[in-house]
Design an enzyme around this catalytic site. Structure first.
Site, PDB file in Angstrom:
ATOM      1  N   SER A 117       0.816  -1.216   0.000  1.00 41.04           N
ATOM      2  CA  SER A 117       0.000   0.000   0.000  1.00 41.04           C
ATOM      3  C   SER A 117       0.845   1.259   0.000  1.00 41.04           C
ATOM      4  O   SER A 117       0.321   2.348  -0.252  1.00 41.04           O
ATOM      5  CB  SER A 117      -0.946  -0.003   1.200  1.00 41.04           C
ATOM      6  OG  SER A 117      -0.238  -0.281   2.375  1.00 41.04           O
ATOM      7  N   HIS A 136      -1.447  -2.694  -7.070  1.00 43.04           N
ATOM      8  CA  HIS A 136      -2.121  -2.263  -5.841  1.00 43.04           C
ATOM      9  C   HIS A 136      -3.634  -2.232  -6.006  1.00 43.04           C
ATOM     10  O   HIS A 136      -4.173  -1.410  -6.747  1.00 43.04           O
ATOM     11  CB  HIS A 136      -1.579  -0.879  -5.440  1.00 43.04           C
ATOM     12  CG  HIS A 136      -2.096  -0.392  -4.130  1.00 43.04           C
ATOM     13  ND1 HIS A 136      -2.252   0.940  -3.835  1.00 43.04           N
ATOM     14  CD2 HIS A 136      -2.504  -1.063  -3.017  1.00 43.04           C
ATOM     15  CE1 HIS A 136      -2.725   1.058  -2.603  1.00 43.04           C
ATOM     16  NE2 HIS A 136      -2.894  -0.145  -2.104  1.00 43.04           N
ATOM     17  N   GLU A 148      -3.557   0.387  -9.127  1.00 43.05           N
ATOM     18  CA  GLU A 148      -2.368   1.203  -9.369  1.00 43.05           C
ATOM     19  C   GLU A 148      -1.257   0.240  -9.776  1.00 43.05           C
ATOM     20  O   GLU A 148      -0.979  -0.740  -9.061  1.00 43.05           O
ATOM     21  CB  GLU A 148      -1.947   1.958  -8.095  1.00 43.05           C
ATOM     22  CG  GLU A 148      -2.846   3.140  -7.771  1.00 43.05           C
ATOM     23  CD  GLU A 148      -2.429   3.880  -6.492  1.00 43.05           C
ATOM     24  OE1 GLU A 148      -2.588   5.095  -6.440  1.00 43.05           O
ATOM     25  OE2 GLU A 148      -1.958   3.234  -5.536  1.00 43.05           O
ATOM     26  N   ASN A 186      -3.339   6.416  -1.781  1.00 41.70           N
ATOM     27  CA  ASN A 186      -3.083   6.438  -0.335  1.00 41.70           C
ATOM     28  C   ASN A 186      -2.411   7.729   0.125  1.00 41.70           C
ATOM     29  O   ASN A 186      -2.529   8.114   1.278  1.00 41.70           O
ATOM     30  CB  ASN A 186      -2.263   5.217   0.086  1.00 41.70           C
ATOM     31  CG  ASN A 186      -3.144   3.977   0.165  1.00 41.70           C
ATOM     32  OD1 ASN A 186      -4.365   4.086   0.192  1.00 41.70           O
ATOM     33  ND2 ASN A 186      -2.532   2.815   0.206  1.00 41.70           N
TER      34      ASN A 186
HETATM   35  N1  3HC Z   1     -21.925  -9.984  -7.074  1.00 43.06           N
HETATM   36  C1  3HC Z   1     -23.191  -9.508  -7.097  1.00 43.06           C
HETATM   37  N2  3HC Z   1     -23.674  -8.631  -6.198  1.00 43.06           N
HETATM   38  C2  3HC Z   1     -22.833  -8.212  -5.241  1.00 43.06           C
HETATM   39  C3  3HC Z   1     -21.506  -8.653  -5.152  1.00 43.06           C
HETATM   40  C4  3HC Z   1     -21.063  -9.584  -6.125  1.00 43.06           C
HETATM   41  N3  3HC Z   1     -19.827 -10.091  -6.133  1.00 43.06           N
HETATM   42  N4  3HC Z   1     -20.931  -8.070  -4.080  1.00 43.06           N
HETATM   43  C5  3HC Z   1     -21.864  -7.274  -3.517  1.00 43.06           C
HETATM   44  N5  3HC Z   1     -23.001  -7.362  -4.210  1.00 43.06           N
HETATM   45  C6  3HC Z   1     -24.266  -6.669  -3.952  1.00 43.06           C
HETATM   46  C7  3HC Z   1     -24.610  -6.532  -2.474  1.00 43.06           C
HETATM   47  O1  3HC Z   1     -25.299  -7.656  -1.995  1.00 43.06           O
HETATM   48  C8  3HC Z   1     -25.501  -5.298  -2.458  1.00 43.06           C
HETATM   49  O2  3HC Z   1     -26.799  -5.617  -2.807  1.00 43.06           O
HETATM   50  P1  3HC Z   1     -28.052  -4.854  -2.081  1.00 43.06           P
HETATM   51  O3  3HC Z   1     -27.849  -3.393  -2.374  1.00 43.06           O
HETATM   52  O4  3HC Z   1     -29.250  -5.431  -2.749  1.00 43.06           O
HETATM   53  O5  3HC Z   1     -27.949  -5.184  -0.617  1.00 43.06           O
HETATM   54  C9  3HC Z   1     -24.934  -4.464  -3.600  1.00 43.06           C
HETATM   55  O6  3HC Z   1     -24.158  -5.348  -4.433  1.00 43.06           O
HETATM   56  C10 3HC Z   1     -24.056  -3.406  -3.067  1.00 43.06           C
HETATM   57  O7  3HC Z   1     -23.132  -3.988  -2.170  1.00 43.06           O
HETATM   58  P2  3HC Z   1     -22.721  -3.306  -0.817  1.00 43.06           P
HETATM   59  O8  3HC Z   1     -23.939  -2.834  -0.120  1.00 43.06           O
HETATM   60  O9  3HC Z   1     -21.772  -4.149  -0.084  1.00 43.06           O
HETATM   61  O10 3HC Z   1     -21.948  -2.135  -1.435  1.00 43.06           O
HETATM   62  P3  3HC Z   1     -22.181  -0.610  -1.264  1.00 43.06           P
HETATM   63  O11 3HC Z   1     -22.889  -0.120  -2.444  1.00 43.06           O
HETATM   64  O12 3HC Z   1     -22.685  -0.243   0.091  1.00 43.06           O
HETATM   65  O13 3HC Z   1     -20.669  -0.228  -1.341  1.00 43.06           O
HETATM   66  C11 3HC Z   1     -18.399  -0.152  -0.751  1.00 43.06           C
HETATM   67  C12 3HC Z   1     -19.746  -0.771  -0.415  1.00 43.06           C
HETATM   68  C13 3HC Z   1     -17.940  -0.607  -2.132  1.00 43.06           C
HETATM   69  C14 3HC Z   1     -17.425  -0.655   0.311  1.00 43.06           C
HETATM   70  C15 3HC Z   1     -18.563   1.413  -0.720  1.00 43.06           C
HETATM   71  O14 3HC Z   1     -19.046   1.828   0.533  1.00 43.06           O
HETATM   72  C16 3HC Z   1     -17.261   2.110  -0.993  1.00 43.06           C
HETATM   73  O15 3HC Z   1     -16.857   2.287  -2.138  1.00 43.06           O
HETATM   74  N6  3HC Z   1     -16.586   2.536   0.077  1.00 43.06           N
HETATM   75  C17 3HC Z   1     -15.262   3.189  -0.035  1.00 43.06           C
HETATM   76  C18 3HC Z   1     -14.217   2.111  -0.200  1.00 43.06           C
HETATM   77  C19 3HC Z   1     -12.856   2.693  -0.384  1.00 43.06           C
HETATM   78  O16 3HC Z   1     -12.608   3.887  -0.365  1.00 43.06           O
HETATM   79  N7  3HC Z   1     -11.903   1.785  -0.561  1.00 43.06           N
HETATM   80  C20 3HC Z   1     -10.518   2.140  -0.693  1.00 43.06           C
HETATM   81  C21 3HC Z   1      -9.837   1.968   0.633  1.00 43.06           C
HETATM   82  S1  3HC Z   1      -8.109   2.350   0.530  1.00 43.06           S
HETATM   83  C22 3HC Z   1      -7.413   0.916   0.064  1.00 43.06           C
HETATM   84  O17 3HC Z   1      -8.018  -0.112  -0.039  1.00 43.06           O
HETATM   85  C23 3HC Z   1      -5.937   0.966  -0.209  1.00 43.06           C
HETATM   86  C24 3HC Z   1      -5.185   0.134   0.763  1.00 43.06           C
HETATM   87  O18 3HC Z   1      -3.841   0.124   0.362  1.00 43.06           O
HETATM   88  C25 3HC Z   1      -5.254   0.681   2.183  1.00 43.06           C
END
Ligand code: 3HC
Length: 290
Positions: A117, A136, A148, A186
Site C-alpha cells: 500500500s 495495488h 495502481e 493512499n
Molecule cells: N456480485 C453480485 N452482487 C454483489 C456482489 C457480487 N460479487 N458483491 C456485492 N453485491 C451486492 C450486495 O449484496 C448489495 O446488494 P443490495 O444493495 O441489494 O444489498 C450491492 O451489491 C451493493 O453492495 P454493498 O452494499 O456491499 O456495497 P455498497 O454499495 O454499500 O458499497 C463499498 C460498499 C464498495 C465498500 C462502498 O461503501 C465504498 O466504495 N466505500 C469506499 C471504499 C474505499 O474507499 N476503498 C478504498 C480503501 S483504501 C485501500 O483499499 C488501499 C489500501 O492500500 C489501504
C-alpha cells in the site's frame, strides 16, 4: 492463468475473489500456516453464501468461483503459478523474505507483483533474481475498479504492460504510477482519514458528525472514520508512518489518537472495534470515549 495470492487476510481474500470471478483464472491462496489459508477461503465461501441468500448470485456461480480457489502453503501450490500477487503483512523484511523464498519456488517466467500500500517496490525487489512490480488493489478488491500499477527503478516496461493487460482482463482500470510513498490514492486518502482523527481528537465534531459531513458534503460513499475502520487503523498508521519517514514532511504526522487506538488493539472492523463498535447483527455504534 494461475495466480498465487500470498496472504489470506482481508486484501488477499478480495484479490483472490477478483481473479477467481473471471473465467480462465485459478487462484492459489497462501498463508504461512495451512489453517490460515483455509480460514481465508472459508471467509470467502461465507461471504458468497450471503450473496446467494440475497439472490445476487446462484449457488452454481458461487461454486465455480470458490472451486477455482485452492488454499495452501506457497511451497506446495505456487510452483506452476504464472503470476504472484503478494498481499502479506505490510513490512519490508516480510515482503523481501517472501519474494526471495518465492524465487526458489516459482517457475522462471512467473511475474512477481506486490500489493504493497505504500512501500518502495524497488526496495521490495532488492536481492530477488527477477523484477518486482506493484499491483495495488483497493478494498474491497473484488469490487473496486482501480489498480495502481507501480514501476520500481528496476521494473522493465514489458512487465508493467503485462500487469496493465491482466488488470483490464479482470475488469479493472489500471493507472500507471511512478514509485513514491503512498503512490496516488493512499497519499491523498490516508492523510484525509488521519485529519478526520485529528478533528475528532480536537472535539470539532463527533464521530458520526465527521462521517456524515463527508458523506453528505463531499459525496463520499463512506465517512473517513468509518473508512479508517474498514481499511484497518493499523494499516492507516503504517502508511502515515511511511509517508512521514520517506518525506520527512511534518504534514504526514500520524494522529496520536490513531496510534493510541492501534496500541490498544482497536483496529477497526477486523477487531470489532475502532471508531465504531461492530455488532453481531452487522449494525455499528460510534464509540463514546476513545
Ligand atoms: N456480485 C453480485 N452482487 C454483489 C456482489 C457480487 N460479487 N458483491 C456485492 N453485491 C451486492 C450486495 O449484496 C448489495 O446488494 P443490495 O444493495 O441489494 O444489498 C450491492 O451489491 C451493493 O453492495 P454493498 O452494499 O456491499 O456495497 P455498497 O454499495 O454499500 O458499497 C463499498 C460498499 C464498495 C465498500 C462502498 O461503501 C465504498 O466504495 N466505500 C469506499 C471504499 C474505499 O474507499 N476503498 C478504498 C480503501 S483504501 C485501500 O483499499 C488501499 C489500501 O492500500 C489501504
Amino acid at each position: 492463468m494461475k495466480v498465487g495470492v500470498i496472504g489470506a487476510g482481508t486484501m488477499g481474500q478480495g484479490i483472490a475473489k477478483a481473479f477467481a470471478q473471471i473465467d480462465g483464472y485459478t487462484v492459489a491462496l497462501c498463508d504461512i500456516k495451512q489453517e490460515w489459508a483455509e480460514g481465508g477461503k472459508d471467509k470467502i465461501v461465507k461471504g458468497y453464501a450471503k450473496l446467494v441468500e440475497k439472490g445476487k448470485l446462484t449457488q452454481e456461480e458461487v461454486d465455480k468461483i470458490t472451486g477455482s480457489i485452492t488454499p495452501g502453503l506457497k511451497e506446495d501450490i505456487c510452483a506452476d503459478c504464472d503470476l504472484i500477487v503478494e498481499a502479506a503483512f505490510e513490512d519490508m523484511t516480510v515482503k523481501q523474505t517472501t519474494f526471495k523464498e518465492l524465487d526458489a519456488i516459482c517457475k522462471a517466467d512467473c511475474i512477481f507483483a506486490s500489493n504493497t500500500s505504500s512501500l518502495s517496490i524497488t526496495e521490495i525487489g532488492k536481492g530477488v533474481n527477477r523484477p518486482v512490480v506493484g499491483m495495488h488493489f483497493f478494498n474491497p478488491a473484488d469490487r473496486m475498479k482501480l489498480i495502481e500499477v507501480i514501476a520500481g527503478v528496476n521494473t522493465p516496461a514489458d512487465i508493467v504492460e503485462k500487469i496493465k493487460k491482466i488488470s483490464e482482463e479482470i475488469g479493472k482500470t489500471p493507472v500507471q504510477v511512478n514509485e513514491a510513498a503512498g503512490f496516488v490514492v493512499n497519499r491523498i486518502l490516508i492523510p484525509m482519514i488521519n485529519e478526520a482523527a485529528f478533528i475528532k481528537m480536537e472535539g470539532v465534531s463527533d464521530i458520526e458528525g465527521i462521517d456524515s459531513a463527508m458523506k453528505l458534503g463531499a459525496n463520499h460513499p463512506m465517512g473517513p472514520l468509518e473508512l479508517g475502520d474498514y481499511v484497518g487503523l493499523d494499516i492507516c498508521l503504517a502508511i502515515m508512518d511511511v509517508l512521514y519517514k520517506e518525506t520527512g514532511d511534518s504534514k504526514y504526522r500520524a494522529c496520536p489518537l490513531i496510534r493510541k487506538m492501534v496500541r490498544g488493539g482497536n483496529l477497526g472492523c477486523k477487531t470489532g472495534k475502532g471508531f465504531y463498535v461492530y455488532n453481531a447483527d452487522r449494525t455499528k455504534t460510534a464509540v463514546d470515549k476513545l
